[in-house]
Write an enzyme that holds these catalytic residues in place. Structure first.
Site, PDB file in Angstrom:
ATOM      1  N   ASP A  16       0.783  -1.243   0.000  1.00  0.00           N
ATOM      2  CA  ASP A  16       0.000   0.000   0.000  1.00  0.00           C
ATOM      3  C   ASP A  16       0.816   1.296   0.000  1.00  0.00           C
ATOM      4  OD1 ASP A  16      -1.922  -1.964   0.208  1.00  0.00           O
ATOM      5  OD2 ASP A  16      -2.834  -1.234   2.060  1.00  0.00           O
ATOM      6  N   LYS A 114      -6.791  -4.883  -3.343  1.00  0.00           N
ATOM      7  CA  LYS A 114      -7.526  -5.516  -2.238  1.00  0.00           C
ATOM      8  C   LYS A 114      -8.500  -4.522  -1.622  1.00  0.00           C
ATOM      9  CE  LYS A 114      -3.926  -4.429   1.069  1.00  0.00           C
ATOM     10  NZ  LYS A 114      -4.690  -3.457   1.842  1.00  0.00           N
ATOM     11  N   CYS A 159      -2.043  -2.887   7.630  1.00  0.00           N
ATOM     12  CA  CYS A 159      -1.925  -3.839   6.513  1.00  0.00           C
ATOM     13  C   CYS A 159      -0.618  -4.627   6.531  1.00  0.00           C
ATOM     14  CB  CYS A 159      -2.131  -3.117   5.193  1.00  0.00           C
ATOM     15  SG  CYS A 159      -3.857  -2.589   5.014  1.00  0.00           S
TER      16      CYS A 159
HETATM   17  C1  VGL Z   1      -4.709   0.571   5.646  1.00  0.00           C
HETATM   18  C2  VGL Z   1      -6.243   1.494   7.063  1.00  0.00           C
HETATM   19  C3  VGL Z   1      -7.244   1.316   6.140  1.00  0.00           C
HETATM   20  C4  VGL Z   1      -3.295   0.160   5.381  1.00  0.00           C
HETATM   21  C5  VGL Z   1      -5.699   0.374   4.701  1.00  0.00           C
HETATM   22  O1  VGL Z   1      -2.876   0.128   4.212  1.00  0.00           O
HETATM   23  O2  VGL Z   1      -2.572  -0.125   6.358  1.00  0.00           O
HETATM   24  N1  VGL Z   1      -4.988   1.117   6.811  1.00  0.00           N
HETATM   25  N2  VGL Z   1      -6.960   0.744   4.965  1.00  0.00           N
END
Ligand code: VGL
Ligand code: ZN
Length: 211
Positions: A16, A114, A159
């Site tokens: 991410d 995702k 994540c």
């Molecule tokens: C994430 C919060 C919500 C992440 C993704 O990538 O860690 N955190 N969605």
């Protein structure tokens, strides 16, 4: 930096590394942009590189704005348990969902999207938050003979954490690159707790220079 070629069974997972998780983004993680250089320098030495993208439809169940009267960091109970609520982030096709502009895309073999289902969040690169629906990543990595994964990216306590603990559960050897991850740290202390828990479950926490 001259890096030695990694063994054939080692894969890098970049979690991410998207604009919304970097300073200026809607769910900015402090220093999220500072890890791009380290990731760019390690990625080319891996035989397999996977980059995940949080990729939510508008109105996603994890957005506080989808629940009347709720604020970011509140939680709600959903079919698969408690879901923490976040500001709207990484909406499919938005600029915030793009990779950080300095991330070198050339070494990436697979981009895995995702969190794409309206009613189901996915923190882990391996399973959605119901802890049962697979993303397909395990099959992809196994198909390529990957047994050891090295994890970097955002967020250490969300994540990255769930990807690492799922990978350990699936039987991978896992290393976390401490200087190439950054966390939300909400509530404060969750990043160091996440690192401790990952270590307890068997992950190695290493520096990029040790790779
Ligand atoms: C994430 C919060 C919500 C992440 C993704 O990538 O860690 N955190 N969605
Ligand atoms: Zn998300």
């Amino acid at each position: 930096m001259l890096l030695s070629e990694r063994a054939k069974h080692e894969g890098l997972i970049i979690v991410d590394l998207q604009n919304d998780f970097c300073p200026g983004g809607s769910l900015a993680v402090e220093g999220g942009d500072e890890i791009v250089g380290a990731i760019n320098s390690i990625a080319p030495s891996f035989p397999v590189v996977v980059a995940t993208k949080d990729w939510h439809p508008a109105g996603h169940v994890s957005f506080a704005s989808s629940h009347a009267g709720k604020q970011p960091f509140d939680s709600v109970s959903v079919s698969y348990g408690e879901q923490v609520l976040w500001p709207d982030h990484c909406v499919q096709g938005s600029a915030g969902a793009e990779f950080h502009p300095e991330l070198d895309l050339r070494p990436i073999n697979l981009v895995l999207h995702k969190g794409t289902r309206l009613d189901l969040d996915s923190y882990s690169a391996f399973f959605e938050n119901d802890h049962a629906t697979p993303t397909g990543l395990d099959g992809y990595l196994r198909g390529l003979g990957i047994r050891h994964i090295v994890v970097c990216g955002i967020a250490t306590d969300v994540c990255v954490f769930f990807s690492v603990t799922d990978a350990l559960r699936l039987g991978y050897e896992v290393s976390v690159v401490q200087d190439a991850v950054r966390g939300v740290d909400q509530p404060e202390g969750s990043v160091s707790r996440a690192l401790d828990t990952m270590r307890t479950h068997g992950a190695r926490v290493v520096a990029a220079s040790e790779l």
